[in-house]
Write a protein that holds these residues in place. Structure first.
Motif, PDB file in Angstrom:
ATOM      1  N   LYS A 267       0.845  -1.246  -0.246  1.00 41.37           N
ATOM      2  CA  LYS A 267       0.085  -0.011   0.143  1.00 41.37           C
ATOM      3  C   LYS A 267       1.106   1.246  -0.035  1.00 41.37           C
ATOM      4  O   LYS A 267       1.752   1.403   0.988  1.00 41.37           O
ATOM      5  CB  LYS A 267      -0.722   0.005   1.383  1.00 41.37           C
ATOM      6  CG  LYS A 267      -1.642   1.295   1.479  1.00 41.37           C
ATOM      7  CD  LYS A 267      -2.675   1.354   0.145  1.00 41.37           C
ATOM      8  CE  LYS A 267      -3.768   2.867   0.525  1.00 41.37           C
ATOM      9  NZ  LYS A 267      -4.693   2.906  -0.556  1.00 41.37           N
ATOM     10  N   ASP A 274      -5.272   4.888   6.855  1.00 37.92           N
ATOM     11  CA  ASP A 274      -5.155   3.761   6.062  1.00 37.92           C
ATOM     12  C   ASP A 274      -4.178   2.721   6.462  1.00 37.92           C
ATOM     13  O   ASP A 274      -4.334   1.621   6.565  1.00 37.92           O
ATOM     14  CB  ASP A 274      -4.428   4.330   4.670  1.00 37.92           C
ATOM     15  CG  ASP A 274      -5.344   5.116   3.598  1.00 37.92           C
ATOM     16  OD1 ASP A 274      -6.550   4.790   3.955  1.00 37.92           O
ATOM     17  OD2 ASP A 274      -4.855   5.676   2.897  1.00 37.92           O
ATOM     18  N   LYS A 277      -6.637   0.766   8.754  1.00 39.52           N
ATOM     19  CA  LYS A 277      -7.332   0.166   8.024  1.00 39.52           C
ATOM     20  C   LYS A 277      -6.880  -1.070   7.176  1.00 39.52           C
ATOM     21  O   LYS A 277      -7.427  -2.102   7.050  1.00 39.52           O
ATOM     22  CB  LYS A 277      -8.117   0.919   7.024  1.00 39.52           C
ATOM     23  CG  LYS A 277      -9.156   0.128   6.114  1.00 39.52           C
ATOM     24  CD  LYS A 277      -9.781   1.233   5.111  1.00 39.52           C
ATOM     25  CE  LYS A 277      -8.667   1.787   4.036  1.00 39.52           C
ATOM     26  NZ  LYS A 277      -9.149   2.374   2.975  1.00 39.52           N
ATOM     27  N   GLU A 278      -5.635  -0.840   6.577  1.00 35.32           N
ATOM     28  CA  GLU A 278      -4.959  -1.821   6.088  1.00 35.32           C
ATOM     29  C   GLU A 278      -4.558  -3.133   6.900  1.00 35.32           C
ATOM     30  O   GLU A 278      -4.639  -4.132   6.372  1.00 35.32           O
ATOM     31  CB  GLU A 278      -3.688  -1.344   5.052  1.00 35.32           C
ATOM     32  CG  GLU A 278      -4.052  -0.201   3.857  1.00 35.32           C
ATOM     33  CD  GLU A 278      -4.581  -0.904   2.939  1.00 35.32           C
ATOM     34  OE1 GLU A 278      -4.507  -2.373   2.495  1.00 35.32           O
ATOM     35  OE2 GLU A 278      -5.430  -0.216   2.065  1.00 35.32           O
ATOM     36  N   ALA A 280      -6.044  -3.956   9.709  1.00 31.27           N
ATOM     37  CA  ALA A 280      -7.207  -4.641   9.963  1.00 31.27           C
ATOM     38  C   ALA A 280      -7.715  -5.252   8.840  1.00 31.27           C
ATOM     39  O   ALA A 280      -8.061  -6.514   9.307  1.00 31.27           O
ATOM     40  CB  ALA A 280      -8.236  -3.506  10.420  1.00 31.27           C
ATOM     41  N   GLN A 281      -7.683  -4.902   7.421  1.00 34.67           N
ATOM     42  CA  GLN A 281      -8.190  -5.810   6.579  1.00 34.67           C
ATOM     43  C   GLN A 281      -7.144  -6.893   6.217  1.00 34.67           C
ATOM     44  O   GLN A 281      -7.571  -8.161   6.069  1.00 34.67           O
ATOM     45  CB  GLN A 281      -8.226  -4.731   5.242  1.00 34.67           C
ATOM     46  CG  GLN A 281      -9.156  -4.133   5.288  1.00 34.67           C
ATOM     47  CD  GLN A 281      -9.507  -3.111   3.864  1.00 34.67           C
ATOM     48  OE1 GLN A 281      -8.288  -2.879   3.091  1.00 34.67           O
ATOM     49  NE2 GLN A 281     -10.433  -2.388   3.705  1.00 34.67           N
ATOM     50  N   ARG A 283      -5.538  -8.564   8.638  1.00 31.33           N
ATOM     51  CA  ARG A 283      -5.798  -9.351   9.762  1.00 31.33           C
ATOM     52  C   ARG A 283      -7.078 -10.326   9.360  1.00 31.33           C
ATOM     53  O   ARG A 283      -7.227 -11.562   9.595  1.00 31.33           O
ATOM     54  CB  ARG A 283      -5.964  -8.835  11.140  1.00 31.33           C
ATOM     55  CG  ARG A 283      -6.350  -9.739  12.318  1.00 31.33           C
ATOM     56  CD  ARG A 283      -6.759  -8.992  13.428  1.00 31.33           C
ATOM     57  NE  ARG A 283      -7.776  -7.843  13.215  1.00 31.33           N
ATOM     58  CZ  ARG A 283      -9.089  -8.072  13.259  1.00 31.33           C
ATOM     59  NH1 ARG A 283      -9.456  -9.245  13.194  1.00 31.33           N
ATOM     60  NH2 ARG A 283      -9.941  -7.086  12.910  1.00 31.33           N
ATOM     61  N   GLU A 284      -7.945  -9.376   8.845  1.00 31.92           N
ATOM     62  CA  GLU A 284      -9.308 -10.096   8.597  1.00 31.92           C
ATOM     63  C   GLU A 284      -9.406 -11.223   7.311  1.00 31.92           C
ATOM     64  O   GLU A 284      -9.751 -12.245   7.628  1.00 31.92           O
ATOM     65  CB  GLU A 284     -10.401  -9.076   8.503  1.00 31.92           C
ATOM     66  CG  GLU A 284     -10.809  -8.350   9.746  1.00 31.92           C
ATOM     67  CD  GLU A 284     -11.757  -6.914   8.959  1.00 31.92           C
ATOM     68  OE1 GLU A 284     -11.861  -6.818   8.002  1.00 31.92           O
ATOM     69  OE2 GLU A 284     -11.921  -6.399  10.037  1.00 31.92           O
ATOM     70  N   HIS A 285      -8.418 -10.883   6.452  1.00 33.48           N
ATOM     71  CA  HIS A 285      -8.134 -11.724   5.364  1.00 33.48           C
ATOM     72  C   HIS A 285      -7.526 -12.939   5.893  1.00 33.48           C
ATOM     73  O   HIS A 285      -8.076 -14.085   5.508  1.00 33.48           O
ATOM     74  CB  HIS A 285      -7.356 -11.030   4.321  1.00 33.48           C
ATOM     75  CG  HIS A 285      -6.930 -11.962   3.212  1.00 33.48           C
ATOM     76  ND1 HIS A 285      -7.783 -12.453   2.301  1.00 33.48           N
ATOM     77  CD2 HIS A 285      -5.824 -12.390   3.023  1.00 33.48           C
ATOM     78  CE1 HIS A 285      -7.200 -13.219   1.429  1.00 33.48           C
ATOM     79  NE2 HIS A 285      -5.645 -13.106   1.898  1.00 33.48           N
ATOM     80  N   CYS A 330      -4.980 -11.352  15.592  1.00 28.67           N
ATOM     81  CA  CYS A 330      -5.300 -12.574  14.533  1.00 28.67           C
ATOM     82  C   CYS A 330      -5.218 -13.859  15.035  1.00 28.67           C
ATOM     83  O   CYS A 330      -4.229 -14.158  15.426  1.00 28.67           O
ATOM     84  CB  CYS A 330      -4.235 -12.201  13.248  1.00 28.67           C
ATOM     85  SG  CYS A 330      -4.404 -13.523  11.991  1.00 28.67           S
TER      86      CYS A 330
END
Length: 487
Positions: A267, A274, A277-278, A280-281, A283-285, A330
């Motif tokens: 990124k 960001d 957000k990046e 967190a995304q 980790r979620e992925h 995570c």
């Protein structure tokens, strides 16, 4: 050094300041005396006697002379350390290593409560010992055992450390500490509480045990390695605005990821939001994909501020520890290695690396030569004087309280200091990639020690002036096993 503050055992191993303290193979010279100082203000505290007995056993196992042991009632920690420093300087015998153990009540993060009930910063105490001429260029290890309402904490740490050294394993100090962290965390009632963390800016291998040279060649591998058979993933968040050379760092990292087999996400120019957000995304992925993941590598490159703050492309700040906590939640990465590489300034201080006041003998030596022309110094003598005057000053910053395990943070500069970068990239990232690619199967902590050695020996021309500047890494680890990224 080890620090137990607010339920977190933190081990911070301080670098030596001069180049000639390292032997040819990159090991600290331990042929001189080993001295220890124990200071205690916990008189009558539950667990104190057991801790003192464990310390005595540890001193014996490591070959340290228990130089002083005092129960302080009126003198401050700084006064006691000043007295210890004066004794060492007056003693005159070569000293290889100093171990200082402080048993005290905790104050705020990074502060201790002295015998008078007043707070004092840990870094002030380390700075006091750094003034000791007998210890210039020598290893200095601080161990702090803190206390809570129920007594002395982390009673398992000292016995485990001592038992490991009684077995005389030919491992360097960081390997031993990693083993201790793994064994201590096994005794925790719940993982993630009171996690040991050590902090290191060592530039060479420090062997505290009684190790012969031939033993090092036959060294057995320490128990336990992180399983790297699963996927290896990386997230790179890089601010390129007003950061010349950032693109060169990205190219170097891309090459490193290819060699190590990491799948990476990049990124560019994230804002502070960001950054959050990046991650967190990311980790979620990982939690949603269902793939077995062995290791996560997070690279954060941006302008930085003191106290672990990074500046997004919008000029707003985001905290490094905030992102560390995010990744720690995570589920896929529980029990797996999580590595943070942080390329950014941590303040505006610039280390010139020269300390004329630290060489009081130099003026007398030169004066002697001038008075006796027949004994003028050789070219080798002059070069040695120059090398001594380029020594990197010793600095230690102490991590805030941490309850996270399996995390490695690598900072490109000490707290409060500048991290250097030019159009060719940053010294940290470029050196890191070069060292790892040369020996990718080696333990990461060993590789980082070599990176720090090379950085410490660099002479940098800072943008502020034409004068030489110096730098060093800061490593904070709660890894419980060896981490080899290539395997």
């Amino acid at each position: 050094m080890a620090f137990l503050v607010a339920g977190s055992l933190r081990v911070a191993v301080e670098k030596a300041e001069t180049r000639n303290c390292l032997e040819r193979k990159g090991k600290y010279d331990m042929s001189g005396a080993r001295v220890a100082l124990t200071l205690c203000v916990l008189e009558g505290q539950t667990g104190e006697n057991r801790a003192v007995a464990a310390l005595e056993a540890m001193y014996q196992a490591l070959g340290f002379e228990n130089y002083l042991r005092r129960v302080i009632k009126t003198q401050s920690f700084q006064e006691e350390l000043a007295h210890f420093r004066e004794l060492l300087d007056a003693h005159g015998s070569p000293v290889s290593c100093a171990l200082v153990v402080l048993m005290a009540h905790r104050g705020r993060p990074g502060w201790l409560l002295g015998p008078d009930g007043k707070e004092i910063q840990e870094k002030v105490l380390v700075g006091e010992l750094n003034r000791c001429q007998a210890l210039w260029g020598k290893a200095k290890v601080f161990l702090l055992l803190g206390s809570n309402n129920t007594g002395l904490e982390s009673s398992a740490f000292l016995p485990i450390l001592t038992d490991l050294y009684r077995q005389s394993p030919p491992w360097h100090f960081l390997e031993v500490l990693t083993q201790v962290i793994g064994k201590v965390t096994q005794e925790m009632p719940t993982i993630g509480h009171k996690c040991p963390v050590f902090q290191s800016s060592l530039r060479g291998a420090l062997y505290l045990g009684r190790v012969r040279a031939q033993d090092l060649e036959l060294s057995l591998t320490p128990e336990g390695k992180y399983d790297m058979s699963g996927a290896k993933v990386a997230l790179v968040l890089c601010v390129t605005q007003d950061r010349p050379g950032a693109e060169q760092d990205l190219k170097a990292l891309k090459r490193l990821f290819q060699i190590l087999g990491f799948k990476s996400i990049l990124k560019m120019d994230p804002t502070a939001q960001d950054f959050r957000k990046e991650l967190a995304q990311f980790r979620e992925h990982l939690d949603a994909c269902g793939t077995t993941v062995s290791c996560a590598l997070i690279v954060l490159m941006a302008h930085g501020e003191p106290q672990g703050q990074l500046l997004g492309a919008d000029g707003q700040m985001v905290g490094v520890e905030e992102m560390v906590r995010e990744l720690s939640t995570c589920q896929v990465l529980q029990g797996k290695a999580k590595v943070f590489l942080l390329q950014g300034c941590r303040g505006g201080n610039r280390d010139p690396g020269t300390r004329p006041r630290a060489l009081p003998w130099l003026g007398q030596w030169l004066q002697h030569w001038l008075q006796r022309p027949s004994t003028l110094p050789s070219q080798a003598d002059i070069l040695q004087i120059y090398a001594d005057m380029q020594d990197v000053s010793s600095r230690v910053c102490f991590p805030r309280n941490s309850d996270q395990v399996d995390i490695l943070r690598v900072y490109s500069a000490a707290e409060g200091y500048v991290a250097y970068r030019d159009e060719n990239g940053s010294d940290f990232i470029q050196t890191l990639v070069e060292v790892i690619i040369a020996d990718p199967d080696r333990d990461l902590l060993e590789l980082l020690t070599e990176v720090n050695r090379r950085l410490c020996e660099m002479d940098v021309l800072g943008p502020d002036s034409d004068e030489i500047r110096k730098m060093n890494l800061e490593i904070r680890s709660s890894l419980r096993k060896q981490l080899c990224l290539k395997i």
